[in-house]
Design a protein around this motif. Structure first.
Motif, PDB file in Angstrom:
ATOM      1  N   ALA A 211     -39.988   0.710  26.211  1.00 41.34           N
ATOM      2  CA  ALA A 211     -39.869   2.094  26.677  1.00 41.34           C
ATOM      3  C   ALA A 211     -39.951   3.028  25.492  1.00 41.34           C
ATOM      4  O   ALA A 211     -39.434   2.728  24.409  1.00 41.34           O
ATOM      5  CB  ALA A 211     -38.551   2.318  27.423  1.00 41.34           C
ATOM      6  N   LEU A 218     -36.136   9.408  28.711  1.00 41.85           N
ATOM      7  CA  LEU A 218     -35.715   8.046  29.014  1.00 41.85           C
ATOM      8  C   LEU A 218     -34.554   8.028  29.992  1.00 41.85           C
ATOM      9  O   LEU A 218     -34.490   7.181  30.890  1.00 41.85           O
ATOM     10  CB  LEU A 218     -35.338   7.318  27.715  1.00 41.85           C
ATOM     11  CG  LEU A 218     -36.497   7.040  26.753  1.00 41.85           C
ATOM     12  CD1 LEU A 218     -35.982   6.417  25.475  1.00 41.85           C
ATOM     13  CD2 LEU A 218     -37.535   6.135  27.398  1.00 41.85           C
ATOM     14  N   ARG A 221     -35.924   8.738  33.442  1.00 40.70           N
ATOM     15  CA  ARG A 221     -36.750   7.670  34.006  1.00 40.70           C
ATOM     16  C   ARG A 221     -35.951   6.423  34.384  1.00 40.70           C
ATOM     17  O   ARG A 221     -36.264   5.744  35.362  1.00 40.70           O
ATOM     18  CB  ARG A 221     -37.823   7.241  32.996  1.00 40.70           C
ATOM     19  CG  ARG A 221     -38.916   8.238  32.743  1.00 40.70           C
ATOM     20  CD  ARG A 221     -39.819   7.696  31.634  1.00 40.70           C
ATOM     21  NE  ARG A 221     -40.657   8.720  31.053  1.00 40.70           N
ATOM     22  CZ  ARG A 221     -41.196   8.648  29.842  1.00 40.70           C
ATOM     23  NH1 ARG A 221     -40.981   7.569  29.097  1.00 40.70           N
ATOM     24  NH2 ARG A 221     -41.953   9.628  29.375  1.00 40.70           N
ATOM     25  N   HIS A 222     -34.949   6.097  33.587  1.00 37.61           N
ATOM     26  CA  HIS A 222     -34.348   4.765  33.683  1.00 37.61           C
ATOM     27  C   HIS A 222     -32.876   4.761  34.089  1.00 37.61           C
ATOM     28  O   HIS A 222     -32.217   3.723  33.967  1.00 37.61           O
ATOM     29  CB  HIS A 222     -34.512   4.037  32.346  1.00 37.61           C
ATOM     30  CG  HIS A 222     -35.938   3.866  31.921  1.00 37.61           C
ATOM     31  ND1 HIS A 222     -36.785   2.966  32.522  1.00 37.61           N
ATOM     32  CD2 HIS A 222     -36.673   4.505  30.972  1.00 37.61           C
ATOM     33  CE1 HIS A 222     -37.983   3.041  31.954  1.00 37.61           C
ATOM     34  NE2 HIS A 222     -37.945   3.969  31.014  1.00 37.61           N
ATOM     35  N   THR A 223     -32.355   5.881  34.527  1.00 38.90           N
ATOM     36  CA  THR A 223     -30.977   5.904  35.014  1.00 38.90           C
ATOM     37  C   THR A 223     -30.910   6.708  36.308  1.00 38.90           C
ATOM     38  O   THR A 223     -31.807   7.492  36.613  1.00 38.90           O
ATOM     39  CB  THR A 223     -30.007   6.545  33.991  1.00 38.90           C
ATOM     40  OG1 THR A 223     -30.283   7.954  33.895  1.00 38.90           O
ATOM     41  CG2 THR A 223     -30.133   5.902  32.622  1.00 38.90           C
ATOM     42  N   VAL A 287     -29.396   3.861  29.454  1.00 41.09           N
ATOM     43  CA  VAL A 287     -30.798   3.433  29.427  1.00 41.09           C
ATOM     44  C   VAL A 287     -30.916   2.085  28.728  1.00 41.09           C
ATOM     45  O   VAL A 287     -31.564   1.151  29.234  1.00 41.09           O
ATOM     46  CB  VAL A 287     -31.667   4.478  28.691  1.00 41.09           C
ATOM     47  CG1 VAL A 287     -33.105   3.967  28.544  1.00 41.09           C
ATOM     48  CG2 VAL A 287     -31.655   5.810  29.417  1.00 41.09           C
ATOM     49  N   ASN A 290     -29.519  -0.713  30.845  1.00 40.49           N
ATOM     50  CA  ASN A 290     -30.366  -0.962  32.007  1.00 40.49           C
ATOM     51  C   ASN A 290     -31.624  -1.737  31.643  1.00 40.49           C
ATOM     52  O   ASN A 290     -32.100  -2.587  32.406  1.00 40.49           O
ATOM     53  CB  ASN A 290     -30.759   0.358  32.671  1.00 40.49           C
ATOM     54  CG  ASN A 290     -29.615   0.989  33.444  1.00 40.49           C
ATOM     55  OD1 ASN A 290     -28.596   0.363  33.688  1.00 40.49           O
ATOM     56  ND2 ASN A 290     -29.782   2.247  33.824  1.00 40.49           N
ATOM     57  N   LEU A 291     -32.188  -1.446  30.469  1.00 39.84           N
ATOM     58  CA  LEU A 291     -33.463  -2.045  30.083  1.00 39.84           C
ATOM     59  C   LEU A 291     -33.319  -3.394  29.389  1.00 39.84           C
ATOM     60  O   LEU A 291     -34.190  -4.258  29.512  1.00 39.84           O
ATOM     61  CB  LEU A 291     -34.239  -1.085  29.172  1.00 39.84           C
ATOM     62  CG  LEU A 291     -34.761   0.188  29.828  1.00 39.84           C
ATOM     63  CD1 LEU A 291     -35.431   1.079  28.780  1.00 39.84           C
ATOM     64  CD2 LEU A 291     -35.746  -0.125  30.944  1.00 39.84           C
TER      65      LEU A 291
END
Length: 298
Positions: A211, A218, A221-223, A287, A290-291
């Motif tokens: 990412a 970020l 997008r990702h949370t 983030v 999560n990733l």
């Protein structure tokens, strides 16, 4: 006509193998000039290997690195600054003597007095290197990385082990360096540090970039939702519940929720003590978890 700024540092198709282990796996990235670029990753992600390739400390198995649009030459190491995570300093030398010694190594060197003011070293210039505090040592190492007036500066875990006041002091100096138009590549395990300092962040895992974007991009997008943080002993009272996702960390339990009122009601019904509860919007740490996952890596 729209124009684009060429990256100050770029790598293409970088591969680094150690026997059967692939530490960096066909990775490409570009760092625009004049920004603070953060490279984040869990232990074993290949981040340290990639940074050493970018710093020209090790040569990759395959791939190319370009500085100012051209392949690097032998002058590259003289044109950049590196603040290593660990650097040995001569104990019998003072801060002033150390700076003066390094100053003589470069034709194009920072004005010494200006550098001392920038890094807040005036009060300790006569102290021996082994008599200064951790924060003072980090400011000295930053000054040594800047002494040749580099346009590109690598900061490797610059605030590790510092107390909150010393960290904030170091951040202020990094902001000043950034305001001078320097490009900074930062590695850190502190997500709040990356979120505070970086214009662009790349998150790396398993040898690849997974990412890239500004911290705000970020996070968007990702949370999703809100984080509720509780002491670790709360984990025993929390059972599976569709209202929230439970992330059990070593020092706390983090719940990701979309409906705060329903989540709090569920916790009260489970007799969870909310005395030490904190509620916050998602951060770059969210983030990262999560990733890359929540399991601790050795």
């Amino acid at each position: 006509m729209k124009t684009t700024t060429a990256p100050i540092l770029e790598c293409r198709g970088i591969i680094q193998r150690y026997g059967r282990l692939t530490a960096v796996d066909d990775l490409s990235l570009a760092v625009p000039p004049g920004i603070c670029f953060g490279l984040l990753g869990p232990n074993g992600a290949g981040k340290t290997t990639l940074i050493e390739i970018l710093e020209d400390i090790i040569r990759p198995t395959a791939g190319e690195v370009f500085y100012l649009g051209k392949p690097r030459t032998s002058l590259f190491r003289q044109q950049i600054g590196i603040m290593f995570q660990q650097t040995a300093l001569l104990a019998f030398m003072t801060v002033q003597e150390t700076l003066a010694t390094f100053h003589k190594l470069f034709d194009k060197a920072y004005d010494l007095e200006e550098l001392i003011r920038l890094c807040h070293l005036d009060d300790i210039r006569k102290q021996l290197n082994d008599k200064i505090s951790g924060g003072q040592r980090q400011r000295l190492l930053l000054a040594l990385a800047l002494i040749n007036q580099p346009e590109l500066l690598f900061l490797d875990e610059p605030s590790t082990g510092l107390d909150p006041q010393a960290r904030r002091n170091l951040w202020d100096i990094v902001h000043q360096v950034r305001s001078q138009g320097k490009t900074i590549i930062l590695t850190t395990h502190y997500m709040d540090e990356a979120q505070h300092l970086c214009d662009i962040v790349s998150i790396m895992d398993h040898g690849r970039i997974i990412a890239t974007g500004s911290p705000q991009q970020l996070i968007a997008r990702h949370t999703r939702g809100i984080n509720i943080t509780l002491p670790p002993d709360a984990a025993e009272a929390i059972t599976s519940n569709a209202i929230f996702q439970v992330n059990r960390l070593a020092d706390r339990v983090v719940l990701q929720v979309t409906d705060l009122n329903r989540a709090i009601q569920a916790l009260l019904e489970a007799s969870v003590d909310l005395t030490h509860m904190s509620v916050q919007s998602p951060t770059l740490e969210t983030v990262f978890l999560n990733l890359t996952g929540r399991k601790l890596r050795e």
